[in-house]
Design a protein around this motif. Structure first.
Motif, PDB file in Angstrom:
ATOM      1  N   VAL A  51       0.834  -1.201   0.000  1.00  0.00           N
ATOM      2  CA  VAL A  51       0.000   0.000   0.000  1.00  0.00           C
ATOM      3  C   VAL A  51       0.868   1.249   0.000  1.00  0.00           C
ATOM      4  CG1 VAL A  51      -1.635   1.351   1.370  1.00  0.00           C
ATOM      5  CG2 VAL A  51      -2.018  -1.082   1.025  1.00  0.00           C
ATOM      6  N   PHE A  52       1.950   1.233   0.768  1.00  0.00           N
ATOM      7  CA  PHE A  52       2.854   2.376   0.803  1.00  0.00           C
ATOM      8  C   PHE A  52       3.503   2.592  -0.563  1.00  0.00           C
ATOM      9  CE2 PHE A  52       7.036   4.300   1.603  1.00  0.00           C
ATOM     10  CZ  PHE A  52       6.642   5.446   2.269  1.00  0.00           C
ATOM     11  N   ALA A  53       3.897   1.503  -1.216  1.00  0.00           N
ATOM     12  CA  ALA A  53       4.593   1.605  -2.496  1.00  0.00           C
ATOM     13  C   ALA A  53       3.646   1.944  -3.646  1.00  0.00           C
ATOM     14  CB  ALA A  53       5.329   0.305  -2.790  1.00  0.00           C
ATOM     15  N   PHE A  54       2.430   1.415  -3.624  1.00  0.00           N
ATOM     16  CA  PHE A  54       1.515   1.565  -4.753  1.00  0.00           C
ATOM     17  C   PHE A  54       0.261   2.356  -4.411  1.00  0.00           C
ATOM     18  CE2 PHE A  54       3.711  -2.543  -5.380  1.00  0.00           C
ATOM     19  CZ  PHE A  54       4.415  -2.223  -6.527  1.00  0.00           C
ATOM     20  N   GLY A  55       0.262   3.072  -3.300  1.00  0.00           N
ATOM     21  CA  GLY A  55      -0.928   3.784  -2.836  1.00  0.00           C
ATOM     22  C   GLY A  55      -1.509   4.745  -3.843  1.00  0.00           C
ATOM     23  N   ASP A  56      -0.664   5.555  -4.475  1.00  0.00           N
ATOM     24  CA  ASP A  56      -1.164   6.522  -5.452  1.00  0.00           C
ATOM     25  C   ASP A  56      -1.764   5.825  -6.668  1.00  0.00           C
ATOM     26  OD1 ASP A  56      -0.404   8.623  -3.851  1.00  0.00           O
ATOM     27  OD2 ASP A  56       1.545   8.865  -4.834  1.00  0.00           O
ATOM     28  N   GLN A  57      -1.153   4.751  -7.107  1.00  0.00           N
ATOM     29  CA  GLN A  57      -1.668   4.019  -8.262  1.00  0.00           C
ATOM     30  C   GLN A  57      -3.000   3.341  -7.934  1.00  0.00           C
ATOM     31  OE1 GLN A  57       1.533   1.403  -9.254  1.00  0.00           O
ATOM     32  NE2 GLN A  57       2.827   3.045 -10.060  1.00  0.00           N
ATOM     33  N   ILE A  58      -3.142   2.840  -6.727  1.00  0.00           N
ATOM     34  CA  ILE A  58      -4.395   2.214  -6.315  1.00  0.00           C
ATOM     35  C   ILE A  58      -5.506   3.253  -6.246  1.00  0.00           C
ATOM     36  CG2 ILE A  58      -5.559   1.038  -4.402  1.00  0.00           C
ATOM     37  CD1 ILE A  58      -2.843  -0.293  -3.785  1.00  0.00           C
ATOM     38  N   THR A  59      -5.186   4.428  -5.701  1.00  0.00           N
ATOM     39  CA  THR A  59      -6.165   5.506  -5.622  1.00  0.00           C
ATOM     40  C   THR A  59      -6.620   5.916  -7.016  1.00  0.00           C
ATOM     41  OG1 THR A  59      -5.174   6.320  -3.590  1.00  0.00           O
ATOM     42  CG2 THR A  59      -6.572   7.856  -4.792  1.00  0.00           C
ATOM     43  N   LEU A  61      -6.596   4.132  -9.708  1.00  0.00           N
ATOM     44  CA  LEU A  61      -7.375   3.030 -10.281  1.00  0.00           C
ATOM     45  C   LEU A  61      -8.825   3.096  -9.823  1.00  0.00           C
ATOM     46  CD1 LEU A  61      -7.450   0.237 -11.788  1.00  0.00           C
ATOM     47  CD2 LEU A  61      -7.006  -0.779  -9.562  1.00  0.00           C
ATOM     48  N   PHE A  62      -9.046   3.288  -8.534  1.00  0.00           N
ATOM     49  CA  PHE A  62     -10.413   3.310  -8.013  1.00  0.00           C
ATOM     50  C   PHE A  62     -11.147   4.593  -8.340  1.00  0.00           C
ATOM     51  CE2 PHE A  62      -8.827  -0.200  -5.405  1.00  0.00           C
ATOM     52  CZ  PHE A  62      -9.874  -1.091  -5.571  1.00  0.00           C
ATOM     53  N   GLU A  63     -10.427   5.685  -8.521  1.00  0.00           N
ATOM     54  CA  GLU A  63     -11.081   6.941  -8.894  1.00  0.00           C
ATOM     55  C   GLU A  63     -11.633   6.863 -10.317  1.00  0.00           C
ATOM     56  OE1 GLU A  63      -8.127   9.918  -8.237  1.00  0.00           O
ATOM     57  OE2 GLU A  63      -8.723  10.206  -6.134  1.00  0.00           O
ATOM     58  N   GLY A  64     -11.052   6.023 -11.146  1.00  0.00           N
ATOM     59  CA  GLY A  64     -11.497   5.902 -12.532  1.00  0.00           C
ATOM     60  C   GLY A  64     -12.693   4.991 -12.727  1.00  0.00           C
TER      61      GLY A  64
END
Length: 70
Positions: A51-59, A61-64
């Motif tokens: 989550v720390f490493a990929f947090g921005d990418q996960i956010t 992804l879900f915003e889209g």
């Protein structure tokens, strides 16, 4: 705690678990509470690191995702 320190700690835990030797005639029937606690702690470390490493990418992804169906 930095990712490098977390990875180092998890590697040391894994190496300790792998090199731990039980007596040949162990009367152990199943996992103890401590073993489950170590397993849960390792999972938490791995998930926290991801989550720390990929947090921005996960956010992103879900915003889209459009939940309105439109």
């Amino acid at each position: 705690m930095s990712i490098q320190r977390i990875n180092n700690l998890s590697n040391r835990i894994a190496a300790n678990i792998q090199t731990r030797k039980l007596p040949l005639k162990s009367k152990q029937k199943g996992a103890s509470g401590l073993e489950y606690a170590v397993l849960v702690a390792a999972i938490v470390v791995v998930l926290g690191t991801a989550v720390f490493a990929f947090g921005d990418q996960i956010t992103t992804l879900f915003e889209g995702i459009d939940l309105t169906g439109g």
